[in-house]
Design an enzyme around this catalytic site. Structure first.
Site, PDB file in Angstrom:
ATOM      1  N   LYS A  22       0.665  -1.137   0.102  1.00 48.42           N
ATOM      2  CA  LYS A  22      -0.046  -0.155  -0.048  1.00 48.42           C
ATOM      3  C   LYS A  22       0.890   1.049  -0.101  1.00 48.42           C
ATOM      4  CE  LYS A  22      -1.697   1.506   3.994  1.00 48.42           C
ATOM      5  NZ  LYS A  22      -1.352   3.079   4.193  1.00 48.42           N
ATOM      6  N   ASN A  23       1.890   1.209   0.917  1.00 46.05           N
ATOM      7  CA  ASN A  23       2.574   2.594   1.093  1.00 46.05           C
ATOM      8  C   ASN A  23       3.606   2.755   0.017  1.00 46.05           C
ATOM      9  OD1 ASN A  23       0.933   2.879   3.281  1.00 46.05           O
ATOM     10  ND2 ASN A  23       2.561   2.530   4.758  1.00 46.05           N
ATOM     11  N   ARG A  92      -3.870   9.862   4.272  1.00 47.73           N
ATOM     12  CA  ARG A  92      -2.364  10.485   4.534  1.00 47.73           C
ATOM     13  C   ARG A  92      -1.734  10.570   3.322  1.00 47.73           C
ATOM     14  NH1 ARG A  92       0.489  13.982   8.118  1.00 47.73           N
ATOM     15  NH2 ARG A  92       2.575  13.754   7.748  1.00 47.73           N
ATOM     16  N   CYS A 116      -5.040   7.647   9.295  1.00 51.46           N
ATOM     17  CA  CYS A 116      -5.435   7.155  10.448  1.00 51.46           C
ATOM     18  C   CYS A 116      -4.979   8.046  11.623  1.00 51.46           C
ATOM     19  CB  CYS A 116      -4.617   5.772  10.815  1.00 51.46           C
ATOM     20  SG  CYS A 116      -5.277   4.427   9.776  1.00 51.46           S
ATOM     21  N   ARG A 121       0.302  14.250  13.284  1.00 49.70           N
ATOM     22  CA  ARG A 121       0.668  14.103  12.079  1.00 49.70           C
ATOM     23  C   ARG A 121       0.696  15.309  11.289  1.00 49.70           C
ATOM     24  NH1 ARG A 121      -1.805   8.442   9.463  1.00 49.70           N
ATOM     25  NH2 ARG A 121       0.292   8.346   8.746  1.00 49.70           N
ATOM     26  N   PRO A 122       1.602  16.176  11.589  1.00 43.43           N
ATOM     27  CA  PRO A 122       1.900  17.497  10.870  1.00 43.43           C
ATOM     28  C   PRO A 122       2.412  17.199   9.709  1.00 43.43           C
ATOM     29  CG  PRO A 122       3.345  17.398  12.695  1.00 43.43           C
ATOM     30  CD  PRO A 122       2.305  16.258  12.608  1.00 43.43           C
ATOM     31  N   ILE A 123       2.705  18.438   8.598  1.00 40.50           N
ATOM     32  CA  ILE A 123       3.268  18.277   7.523  1.00 40.50           C
ATOM     33  C   ILE A 123       4.215  19.402   7.658  1.00 40.50           C
ATOM     34  CG2 ILE A 123       1.607  17.015   6.198  1.00 40.50           C
ATOM     35  CD1 ILE A 123       0.858  19.807   4.852  1.00 40.50           C
ATOM     36  N   LEU A 125       7.566  19.365   8.188  1.00 40.15           N
ATOM     37  CA  LEU A 125       8.698  18.945   7.265  1.00 40.15           C
ATOM     38  C   LEU A 125       8.606  19.033   5.871  1.00 40.15           C
ATOM     39  CD1 LEU A 125       9.807  15.845   9.739  1.00 40.15           C
ATOM     40  CD2 LEU A 125      10.604  18.410   9.957  1.00 40.15           C
ATOM     41  N   ASP A 305       4.161   0.105  12.013  1.00 37.68           N
ATOM     42  CA  ASP A 305       3.113  -0.464  11.579  1.00 37.68           C
ATOM     43  C   ASP A 305       2.907  -1.842  12.156  1.00 37.68           C
ATOM     44  OD1 ASP A 305       3.251   1.408   8.482  1.00 37.68           O
ATOM     45  OD2 ASP A 305       2.732   1.934  10.277  1.00 37.68           O
ATOM     46  N   ILE A 327       7.472   6.511  17.313  1.00 31.22           N
ATOM     47  CA  ILE A 327       7.098   7.264  16.001  1.00 31.22           C
ATOM     48  C   ILE A 327       5.865   8.029  16.070  1.00 31.22           C
ATOM     49  CG2 ILE A 327       6.852   6.996  13.638  1.00 31.22           C
ATOM     50  CD1 ILE A 327       9.738   5.836  14.444  1.00 31.22           C
ATOM     51  N   ARG A 397      -8.685  -0.307   4.291  1.00 28.12           N
ATOM     52  CA  ARG A 397      -7.547   0.834   3.865  1.00 28.12           C
ATOM     53  C   ARG A 397      -6.471   0.251   3.113  1.00 28.12           C
ATOM     54  NH1 ARG A 397      -8.127   6.200   7.191  1.00 28.12           N
ATOM     55  NH2 ARG A 397      -6.581   6.814   5.573  1.00 28.12           N
TER      56      ARG A 397
END
Ligand code: EPZ
Length: 417
Positions: A22-23, A92, A116, A121-123, A125, A305, A327, A397
């Protein structure tokens, strides 16, 4: 809002083929926008997150066709560089279109991505990094407007080896004049897969999989066909299902190296792991031992995960196991659900102590995110009696035909939508 109804304590047997990752599929589908040429992505899993990524591609004006596990994308007629808030919230990985749109059109308008609920989970970076490449960013009413001004390759040192930020830097830099060096890049195999796809399309990326990645900007890209690598987290999921049900199964289509970070836990718990080529056989013992402690870390450390999954293994192993989640700050929501199944877990900040119990018992539980949902389902496989897992749309998902594969292995599980 479907649910799984599971009758526990059935030994598994036989083989299961592992789905495409998936990722890896998600950023590669976004990267087809960068190429501007027709591409075919093979071994693309049938997942709801893939469906929402395809919706974004279509909303941008791309033609997309799926034929079984192959997805054909032609982004040559792209006519939009804004992604609606509802589509951004779907997953995400919607944020990875930022880099793809910037390299293709020089502009992108997005909002904060979904995904999820395992932390803030900021963005930051992502945004800080593309600004260093020459992108100007303004925000109004939740819309993040990014515009490529004087783009120039440069050195970018990440304060954390963020997977998504590494992917966005790569996607922006492949078409940015000059050389971009990422220091402290994420080393996950999915980064390697994305870079292989882009290099096949004409990009010049070296060092993917290491902490320093060098990208030389290029002008043009070509059409490619590419097959997504196997999903290492899906593989770990079926391994856990085999371990807790004292089974002997074979996983087909795995990349042994990708599983190196988790195999020691299974071996310490008493499982025998045999690998040959792209096959892995796991033979579980009649009684599992605990495996002291686990700390989730960026790759090649223990993957976050797999944290919920390895917790299930620890629930039914002899002894106490300590698991630290380093994490994400909110990735223990499955603990109270596992305790409803008779587990004995206490949480102290970012570490849990899992005291193994003789067996779990069936009850009604609720998935709260993708991997927690998979873990609760696996727990149901070894619980005495019937377990009902609700909110299985979270599991859809990331797992292709999850209950179908488990049934094929001998589990007694049915889906009720
Ligand atoms: C990817 O998420 C995966 N998702 C996640 O898998 C995976 O858990 C994660 O990488 C870590 O391996 C996809 O690839 C779609 P990060 P991502 O950026 O990119 C913080 C699953 O179950 N951070 O490496 O979002 C962040 O809050 C999912 O398949 C910032 O602070 O992960 C987190 O604490 C879950 N600022 C840490 O870094 C940023 O700008 C790791 O995040 C970006 C991240």
């Amino acid at each position: 809002m479907g649910e799984y109804i599971i009758e526990g304590n059935h030994i598994l047997h036989g083989r299961v083929r592992i789905q495409g990752a998936k990722n890896s599929a998600l950023p590669i589908l976004a990267a087809t926008v960068t190429t501007g040429k027709p591409c075919v992505i093979h071994n693309c899993p049938e997942l709801s997150d893939v469906k929402s990524t395809i919706e974004i591609l279509k909303a941008l004006g791309c033609s997309v066709k799926r034929n079984g596990s192959s997805v054909w994308v032609d982004s040559s007629k792209l006519n939009n560089n804004q992604i609606s808030d509802s589509l951004m919230r779907e997953s995400r990985s919607s944020v990875i279109f930022l880099g793809a749109l910037l390299s293709r059109t020089g502009e992108a308008v997005i909002t904060a991505p979904g995904g999820c609920d395992i932390g803030v989970r900021p963005i930051d970076l992502h945004l800080l990094s593309i600004q260093k490449l020459g992108v100007s960013i303004s925000e109004d009413c939740g819309k993040i407007r990014c515009k490529a001004e004087k783009m120039q390759g440069t050195k970018i040192a990440l304060s954390f080896p963020s997977v998504g930020a590494t992917e966005n830097i790569i996607l922006t830099a492949v078409h940015t004049p000059g050389v971009t060096t990422i220091i402290n890049a994420a080393r996950e195999p999915e980064i390697v897969d994305l870079s292989k796809f882009l290099n096949l399309a004409g990009a010049k990326i070296s060092g993917a999989g290491e902490s320093t990645i060098i990208i030389e900007g290029v002008e043009n890209f070509r059409s490619v066909q590419y097959s997504v690598m196997p999903d290492r987290i899906a593989a770990a999921t079926y391994m856990t299902a085999a371990a807790v049900t004292h089974s002997d199964i074979v996983l087909e289509d795995v990349v042994p190296n990708h599983l190196m970070p988790i195999i020691p836990c299974f071996e310490q718990s008493g499982c025998k792991i045999m690998q040959s080529g792209n096959k892995l056989r796991i033979i579980a013992p009649s009684e599992l031992n605990s495996f002291e402690s686990v700390r989730t870390m960026p790759y090649p450390g223990f993957p976050t995960d797999c944290q919920a999954l390895i917790t299930v293994l620890a629930c039914v192993a002899k002894g106490t196991t300590y698991i630290s989640e380093n994490i994400f700050e909110n990735r223990f929501k499955h603990i109270c659900e596992l305790n409803r199944l008779g587990a004995d877990i206490v949480a102290h900040d970012r570490t849990i102590a899992v005291r193994g119990v003789k067996s779990l018992y069936g009850a009604r539980v609720c998935a709260c995110d993708l991997r927690a949902g998979a873990a609760l389902t696996v727990a149901g496989l070894c619980a005495n009696g019937t377990t009902v897992v609700g909110n299985i749309q979270f599991i859809d998902r990331g797992y292709e035909n999850f209950s179908g594969n488990l049934k094929m292995l001998g589990a007694v599980i049915r889906r009720k939508d």
